[in-house]
Write a protein that holds these residues in place. Sequence first.
Motif: not given
Length: 167
Positions: A42-49, A12-17, A37-40, A22-32
């Motif tokens: 990458s290949e390892e962590i993807n919290d994008s839309p 689960a994660w939160i995305i604020i548009f 983590v904010k705006n992850a 396109k690409g103008n968002y802020t994402s939030y979650t908690c990872h391992g």
Amino acid sequence: MTIFSSGDLGYAWIIIFNSDKKGNYTSYTCHGDLGFVKNADSEEINDSPERKFYIQRCIRLTNPDHCPDKLEQTIIPSLNRKSYLMAKLMGMAVKNPANGAYTKINNCTWFAGYLWNSITNEQLIYEQDFNGAAYAEKWGIDYLALVSKIADPGMLAESLSKIKQID
């Protein structure tokens, strides 16, 4: 901890548009091992839309106190502090206390569910009952005596699926 923070059991994660761009968002979650983590993206962590997900809930945010800058000054530090304190109680090493900690109790679903409910004033159910006291002595994990609920991605998905209206 790896299986719990892998995303294999749910995520689960939160995305604020921030705009329609396109690409103008802020994402939030908690990872391992990272905690908050904010705006992850990458290949390892993807919290994008663009990341695939099972279920979503989209609403329009109108309160200026819920913009990313404000959240990062108010609600998010409080969540990070709570998760850090739980990790310390559990005897876990925390690399960056300001980023909190990912634990089996304070996981991505706990973070996203709590943040969502704080922003929206909704009461999505993201935790399930857990009688930690019944297991604390049996498993030799004293802190479990304090635990009565555990965040679960399945509970969050079930709660989201019951909402019929899309704003």
